[in-house]
Design a protein around this motif. Structure first.
Motif, PDB file in Angstrom:
ATOM      1  N   TYR A 129       0.827  -1.208   0.000  1.00  0.00           N
ATOM      2  CA  TYR A 129       0.000   0.000   0.000  1.00  0.00           C
ATOM      3  C   TYR A 129       0.856   1.252   0.000  1.00  0.00           C
ATOM      4  O   TYR A 129       0.433   2.324  -0.437  1.00  0.00           O
ATOM      5  CB  TYR A 129      -0.954  -0.017   1.198  1.00  0.00           C
ATOM      6  N   LYS A 130       2.111   1.124   0.472  1.00  0.00           N
ATOM      7  CA  LYS A 130       3.014   2.267   0.498  1.00  0.00           C
ATOM      8  C   LYS A 130       3.428   2.695  -0.920  1.00  0.00           C
ATOM      9  O   LYS A 130       3.896   3.814  -1.111  1.00  0.00           O
ATOM     10  CB  LYS A 130       4.262   1.930   1.312  1.00  0.00           C
ATOM     11  N   ASP A 131       3.277   1.786  -1.879  1.00  0.00           N
ATOM     12  CA  ASP A 131       3.630   2.112  -3.271  1.00  0.00           C
ATOM     13  C   ASP A 131       2.511   2.872  -3.982  1.00  0.00           C
ATOM     14  O   ASP A 131       2.710   3.347  -5.113  1.00  0.00           O
ATOM     15  CB  ASP A 131       3.914   0.824  -4.058  1.00  0.00           C
ATOM     16  N   LEU A 132       1.366   2.984  -3.350  1.00  0.00           N
ATOM     17  CA  LEU A 132       0.198   3.618  -3.961  1.00  0.00           C
ATOM     18  C   LEU A 132      -0.261   4.806  -3.121  1.00  0.00           C
ATOM     19  O   LEU A 132       0.059   4.889  -1.937  1.00  0.00           O
ATOM     20  CB  LEU A 132      -0.937   2.590  -4.089  1.00  0.00           C
ATOM     21  N   PRO A 133      -1.003   5.752  -3.727  1.00  0.00           N
ATOM     22  CA  PRO A 133      -1.510   5.737  -5.104  1.00  0.00           C
ATOM     23  C   PRO A 133      -0.416   6.069  -6.117  1.00  0.00           C
ATOM     24  O   PRO A 133       0.589   6.693  -5.785  1.00  0.00           O
ATOM     25  CB  PRO A 133      -2.587   6.815  -5.095  1.00  0.00           C
ATOM     26  N   VAL A 134      -0.647   5.652  -7.353  1.00  0.00           N
ATOM     27  CA  VAL A 134       0.250   5.997  -8.440  1.00  0.00           C
ATOM     28  C   VAL A 134      -0.584   6.285  -9.684  1.00  0.00           C
ATOM     29  O   VAL A 134      -1.624   5.660  -9.914  1.00  0.00           O
ATOM     30  CB  VAL A 134       1.275   4.866  -8.709  1.00  0.00           C
ATOM     31  N   MET A 135      -0.153   7.282 -10.463  1.00  0.00           N
ATOM     32  CA  MET A 135      -0.801   7.617 -11.737  1.00  0.00           C
ATOM     33  C   MET A 135       0.262   7.563 -12.822  1.00  0.00           C
ATOM     34  O   MET A 135       1.314   8.200 -12.700  1.00  0.00           O
ATOM     35  CB  MET A 135      -1.435   9.015 -11.681  1.00  0.00           C
ATOM     36  N   LEU A 136      -0.004   6.799 -13.859  1.00  0.00           N
ATOM     37  CA  LEU A 136       0.932   6.623 -14.961  1.00  0.00           C
ATOM     38  C   LEU A 136       0.266   7.046 -16.271  1.00  0.00           C
ATOM     39  O   LEU A 136      -0.946   6.871 -16.437  1.00  0.00           O
ATOM     40  CB  LEU A 136       1.358   5.153 -15.075  1.00  0.00           C
ATOM     41  N   TYR A 137       1.075   7.587 -17.190  1.00  0.00           N
ATOM     42  CA  TYR A 137       0.504   7.951 -18.489  1.00  0.00           C
ATOM     43  C   TYR A 137       1.531   7.764 -19.592  1.00  0.00           C
ATOM     44  O   TYR A 137       2.734   7.658 -19.344  1.00  0.00           O
ATOM     45  CB  TYR A 137      -0.010   9.390 -18.484  1.00  0.00           C
ATOM     46  N   GLN A 138       1.023   7.707 -20.812  1.00  0.00           N
ATOM     47  CA  GLN A 138       1.879   7.669 -21.995  1.00  0.00           C
ATOM     48  C   GLN A 138       1.190   8.430 -23.121  1.00  0.00           C
ATOM     49  O   GLN A 138      -0.027   8.586 -23.125  1.00  0.00           O
ATOM     50  CB  GLN A 138       2.161   6.232 -22.433  1.00  0.00           C
ATOM     51  N   ILE A 139       1.990   8.923 -24.040  1.00  0.00           N
ATOM     52  CA  ILE A 139       1.472   9.495 -25.288  1.00  0.00           C
ATOM     53  C   ILE A 139       2.028   8.608 -26.388  1.00  0.00           C
ATOM     54  O   ILE A 139       3.241   8.557 -26.599  1.00  0.00           O
ATOM     55  CB  ILE A 139       1.895  10.960 -25.466  1.00  0.00           C
ATOM     56  N   GLN A 140       1.121   7.909 -27.059  1.00  0.00           N
ATOM     57  CA  GLN A 140       1.559   6.810 -27.900  1.00  0.00           C
ATOM     58  C   GLN A 140       0.627   6.635 -29.083  1.00  0.00           C
ATOM     59  O   GLN A 140      -0.515   7.102 -29.074  1.00  0.00           O
ATOM     60  CB  GLN A 140       1.588   5.525 -27.050  1.00  0.00           C
ATOM     61  N   THR A 141       1.110   5.967 -30.111  1.00  0.00           N
ATOM     62  CA  THR A 141       0.280   5.642 -31.268  1.00  0.00           C
ATOM     63  C   THR A 141      -0.607   4.451 -30.946  1.00  0.00           C
ATOM     64  O   THR A 141      -0.131   3.437 -30.424  1.00  0.00           O
ATOM     65  CB  THR A 141       1.156   5.326 -32.494  1.00  0.00           C
ATOM     66  N   LYS A 142      -1.900   4.588 -31.251  1.00  0.00           N
ATOM     67  CA  LYS A 142      -2.875   3.517 -31.059  1.00  0.00           C
ATOM     68  C   LYS A 142      -3.408   3.076 -32.421  1.00  0.00           C
ATOM     69  O   LYS A 142      -3.304   3.808 -33.418  1.00  0.00           O
ATOM     70  CB  LYS A 142      -4.040   3.992 -30.194  1.00  0.00           C
ATOM     71  N   TYR A 143      -4.029   1.906 -32.429  1.00  0.00           N
ATOM     72  CA  TYR A 143      -4.490   1.321 -33.693  1.00  0.00           C
ATOM     73  C   TYR A 143      -5.890   0.737 -33.540  1.00  0.00           C
ATOM     74  O   TYR A 143      -6.171   0.005 -32.577  1.00  0.00           O
ATOM     75  CB  TYR A 143      -3.531   0.208 -34.128  1.00  0.00           C
ATOM     76  N   ARG A 144      -6.758   1.070 -34.487  1.00  0.00           N
ATOM     77  CA  ARG A 144      -8.081   0.447 -34.569  1.00  0.00           C
ATOM     78  C   ARG A 144      -8.414   0.259 -36.044  1.00  0.00           C
ATOM     79  O   ARG A 144      -8.303   1.197 -36.831  1.00  0.00           O
ATOM     80  CB  ARG A 144      -9.143   1.312 -33.878  1.00  0.00           C
ATOM     81  N   ASP A 145      -8.832  -0.936 -36.394  1.00  0.00           N
ATOM     82  CA  ASP A 145      -9.108  -1.260 -37.793  1.00  0.00           C
ATOM     83  C   ASP A 145     -10.512  -0.786 -38.160  1.00  0.00           C
ATOM     84  O   ASP A 145     -11.441  -1.583 -38.290  1.00  0.00           O
ATOM     85  CB  ASP A 145      -8.963  -2.769 -38.020  1.00  0.00           C
ATOM     86  N   GLU A 146     -10.642   0.530 -38.321  1.00  0.00           N
ATOM     87  CA  GLU A 146     -11.931   1.126 -38.661  1.00  0.00           C
ATOM     88  C   GLU A 146     -12.413   0.601 -40.018  1.00  0.00           C
ATOM     89  O   GLU A 146     -11.644   0.532 -40.978  1.00  0.00           O
ATOM     90  CB  GLU A 146     -11.821   2.647 -38.727  1.00  0.00           C
ATOM     91  N   ALA A 147     -13.699   0.252 -40.076  1.00  0.00           N
ATOM     92  CA  ALA A 147     -14.253  -0.252 -41.334  1.00  0.00           C
ATOM     93  C   ALA A 147     -14.284   0.837 -42.392  1.00  0.00           C
ATOM     94  O   ALA A 147     -14.028   0.580 -43.573  1.00  0.00           O
ATOM     95  CB  ALA A 147     -15.663  -0.809 -41.103  1.00  0.00           C
ATOM     96  N   LYS A 162      -3.168  10.170 -25.606  1.00  0.00           N
ATOM     97  CA  LYS A 162      -2.633  10.141 -24.250  1.00  0.00           C
ATOM     98  C   LYS A 162      -3.563   9.246 -23.439  1.00  0.00           C
ATOM     99  O   LYS A 162      -4.748   9.508 -23.318  1.00  0.00           O
ATOM    100  CB  LYS A 162      -2.595  11.556 -23.649  1.00  0.00           C
ATOM    101  N   ASP A 163      -3.034   8.155 -22.922  1.00  0.00           N
ATOM    102  CA  ASP A 163      -3.845   7.341 -22.011  1.00  0.00           C
ATOM    103  C   ASP A 163      -3.139   7.266 -20.668  1.00  0.00           C
ATOM    104  O   ASP A 163      -1.934   7.053 -20.587  1.00  0.00           O
ATOM    105  CB  ASP A 163      -4.154   5.950 -22.577  1.00  0.00           C
ATOM    106  N   SER A 164      -3.900   7.503 -19.615  1.00  0.00           N
ATOM    107  CA  SER A 164      -3.338   7.448 -18.264  1.00  0.00           C
ATOM    108  C   SER A 164      -4.221   6.568 -17.395  1.00  0.00           C
ATOM    109  O   SER A 164      -5.405   6.335 -17.693  1.00  0.00           O
ATOM    110  CB  SER A 164      -3.205   8.848 -17.660  1.00  0.00           C
ATOM    111  N   TYR A 165      -3.614   6.109 -16.288  1.00  0.00           N
ATOM    112  CA  TYR A 165      -4.279   5.135 -15.431  1.00  0.00           C
ATOM    113  C   TYR A 165      -3.907   5.440 -13.988  1.00  0.00           C
ATOM    114  O   TYR A 165      -2.749   5.733 -13.684  1.00  0.00           O
ATOM    115  CB  TYR A 165      -3.856   3.708 -15.804  1.00  0.00           C
ATOM    116  N   SER A 166      -4.894   5.379 -13.129  1.00  0.00           N
ATOM    117  CA  SER A 166      -4.639   5.594 -11.702  1.00  0.00           C
ATOM    118  C   SER A 166      -4.862   4.285 -10.949  1.00  0.00           C
ATOM    119  O   SER A 166      -5.714   3.474 -11.322  1.00  0.00           O
ATOM    120  CB  SER A 166      -5.557   6.692 -11.148  1.00  0.00           C
ATOM    121  N   PHE A 167      -4.089   4.104  -9.888  1.00  0.00           N
ATOM    122  CA  PHE A 167      -4.158   2.887  -9.076  1.00  0.00           C
ATOM    123  C   PHE A 167      -4.235   3.302  -7.611  1.00  0.00           C
ATOM    124  O   PHE A 167      -3.338   3.981  -7.102  1.00  0.00           O
ATOM    125  CB  PHE A 167      -2.927   2.012  -9.326  1.00  0.00           C
ATOM    126  N   ASP A 168      -5.317   2.901  -6.953  1.00  0.00           N
ATOM    127  CA  ASP A 168      -5.558   3.266  -5.550  1.00  0.00           C
ATOM    128  C   ASP A 168      -5.996   2.040  -4.770  1.00  0.00           C
ATOM    129  O   ASP A 168      -6.464   1.043  -5.346  1.00  0.00           O
ATOM    130  CB  ASP A 168      -6.647   4.336  -5.464  1.00  0.00           C
TER     131      ASP A 168
END
Length: 565
Positions: A129-147, A162-168
């Motif tokens: 629990y001492k390692d949290l909370p933590v928030m991580l993010y990245q700015i990255q290329t994503k892919y979706r095979d749009e019809a 930009k996708d980010s994630y929080s952990f609590d």
């Protein structure tokens, strides 16, 4: 000291005409102004001007994410199948996933979003629990095979996000992380100069509970949202809720069957009986993971299949076909009613207990009236599934809602423990026992924000960027020959020495008219022209957005522009 970008050396070929395949304003202008070029359907190359704008948006996002204590990482875009199979999204994403095999036959995908992988990273790195909370993010290329990739960079098969994630460790902690991201998003979009709305949304395939979208109103938008004129409510149409006050059904008569030949549609039935369509009950048959299900809505409304699919996700929803009626004599096409049905019955909240309807009698050429919900039939599940219409009541105050089109530029979710449960993400708690981690997920479409800004800020002459994300602060134009060019380059170098980002058009053999047109099209906030009074050391300063012009000496122009920086 900033560098001067000379137009004579800039790889940016402007076009006079719109691309033949362009439908949206941003698509037309980003191509014409030399910001992007199409590589293939849904795939775009970012040219120098476009890359500068893209990087400026990413910079603003980074600064505000860093300000709330989030830490930047970079995860792979090529991902193994197993984590997505474990979460169920290998199948849920269906044809939207780019799937591939390596030379050994192993299954991989190009990441559309990274909840699974971030969960595994934190599982590896955080044990207490001492390692949290933590928030991580990245700015990255994503892919979706749009019809059907369309609208330029608005809907591509490859895009920056930009996708980010929080952990609590607690729900209260998740609420705090969510609030931090929400506030950061407000600052980001304000700095970018975007007009936006925060609206309630459905989580869909992402999972979780609380969910809000950030929408940029624009005619090219693919999302429809509702807005209360009183400011009490805003939501994506898929998330609009409706409640019906309790209805006393005791006054309704006994259900009665009616001979109604050749009335398989709501229109023919209403005309035959002389009743409004709103008095009838429409029962649409769909298949939910292959099982036939009926969906009941008032006859004057349509079923929003997208909304229904979101409510039932991850189940697959599709319309029945003629073949589905074969061997099912109880399902009479055009005359289905909920009374006596032996299949799952879903209804919109408008089909409330106590309401009476004219609906099918499950016999050819026959309907029934005074069919009362709760007396003559039961509803298995209630979901708001009608297509929202202008004027529908606000769920908060009852005022008629307004409809608008918008571009989704951000989405935030309180995921809860969906992915933590899948991957058994636990940390050792304060009491020495394992504690299951709770998560949030937060996305911003970085490349999509470029298109959204172009849609909102462009005018008849071209792009018109806010200063924060423009490819330069000043566009200096040499409107003539040697004298004007010499002055333009000199003032550009003075501005760059003062720290401004400068684009100077000193192209030889290009007419002043073409240079002026290109300056308007490219859309840098300030245009400085070395023209007819160059010999007097006088230049003309133009505000790209307002069109205001002012003649100044070079010293005055440099002082003015550097003071505004």
């Amino acid at each position: 000291m900033s560098q001067v970008q000379r137009m004579s050396r800039l790889m940016a070929k402007t076009l006079r005409d719109d691309p033949a395949d362009a439908e949206t304003l941003s698509h037309k202008l980003l191509v014409r102004a030399g910001y992007v070029r199409r590589t293939s359907a849904g795939l775009w190359s970012w040219l120098p001007l476009g890359k500068k704008v893209l990087d400026n948006i990413a910079r603003v996002v980074r600064e505000e994410m860093d300000a709330i204590g989030a830490q930047e990482v970079l995860l792979p875009a090529l991902l193994p199948k197993e984590p997505y199979e474990a979460s169920g999204r290998w199948d849920e994403y269906g044809d939207l996933l780019f799937r591939l095999k390596d030379r050994k036959g192993g299954d991989y995908l190009l990441g559309p979003t990274h909840e699974e992988i971030f969960t595994l990273v934190v599982k590896d790195q955080c044990t207490s629990y001492k390692d949290l909370p933590v928030m991580l993010y990245q700015i990255q290329t994503k892919y979706r095979d749009e019809a059907r990739p369309r609208s330029g960079v608005l809907r591509g098969r490859e895009f920056q996000m930009k996708d980010s994630y929080s952990f609590d460790t607690t729900d209260e902690g998740l609420a705090e992380s969510y609030a931090l991201h929400r506030a950061a998003y407000q600052k980001i979009f304000a700095r970018l100069g975007l007009d936006y709305r925060i609206v309630s949304a459905i989580s869909g395939a992402m999972g979780g509970s609380a969910s809000e979208e950030f929408l940029a109103p624009a005619a090219a938008g693919e999302d429809t949202f509702v807005d209360c004129p009183n400011g009490d409510y805003a939501a994506n149409t898929e998330a609009v809720t409706f409640t019906t006050p309790p209805v006393d059904g005791s006054a309704h008569g006994v259900m009665e069957e009616l001979d109604t030949p050749d009335t398989p549609t709501i229109e023919t039935l209403a005309k035959f009986l002389g009743v409004p369509a709103s008095a009838t009950l429409k029962n649409l048959l769909v298949k939910v993971d292959g099982e036939i299900t009926a969906v009941g809505v008032p006859g004057d409304r349509e079923v929003d299949l997208g909304k229904l699919g979101e409510h039932l996700a991850p189940a697959v929803v599709e319309l029945v076909t003629a073949e589905d009626f074969e061997g099912r004599p109880e399902l009479v096409r055009g005359y289905v009613g909920p009374q006596g049905l032996k299949i799952r019955y879903i209804a919109d909240p408008r089909v409330a207990p106590g309401t009476a309807w004219v609906t099918g009698a499950n016999k050819a050429d026959t309907h029934a009236r005074d069919v009362v919900c709760g007396r003559d039939f039961e509803v298995d599940d209630y979901f708001d599934v009608v297509v929202v219409e202008e004027g529908d009541p606000c769920p908060v105050c009852g005022t008629g809602l307004k409809l608008g089109r918008a571009i989704e530029i951000g989405h935030i979710f309180q995921l809860g423990r969906k992915y933590a449960d899948t991957f058994q993400l636990d940390v050792l708690g304060q009491q020495g026992k394992p504690v299951r981690v709770t998560m949030g997920s937060y996305g911003i479409g970085v490349s999509r924000a470029v298109a959204a800004l172009a849609e909102q800020t462009a005018d008849e002459q071209g792009l018109c960027w806010p200063r924060e994300i423009a490819p330069a602060d000043v566009h200096v134009v040499a409107a003539g020959k040697a004298l004007q060019t010499e002055l333009a380059v000199d003032v550009a170098e003075q501005l760059a020495a003062a720290g401004l980002r400068v684009l100077v058009d000193e192209r030889p053999g290009v007419s002043p008219g073409v240079k002026f047109t290109d300056a308007e099209l490219i859309g840098v906030p300030k245009i400085l022209v070395a023209g007819r009074r160059a010999g007097d050391g006088v230049v003309e300063l133009k505000d790209r957005r307002t069109g205001e012009r002012e003649e100044l000496t070079v010293a005055e122009a440099v002082a003015r522009l550097t003071a505004d920086a």
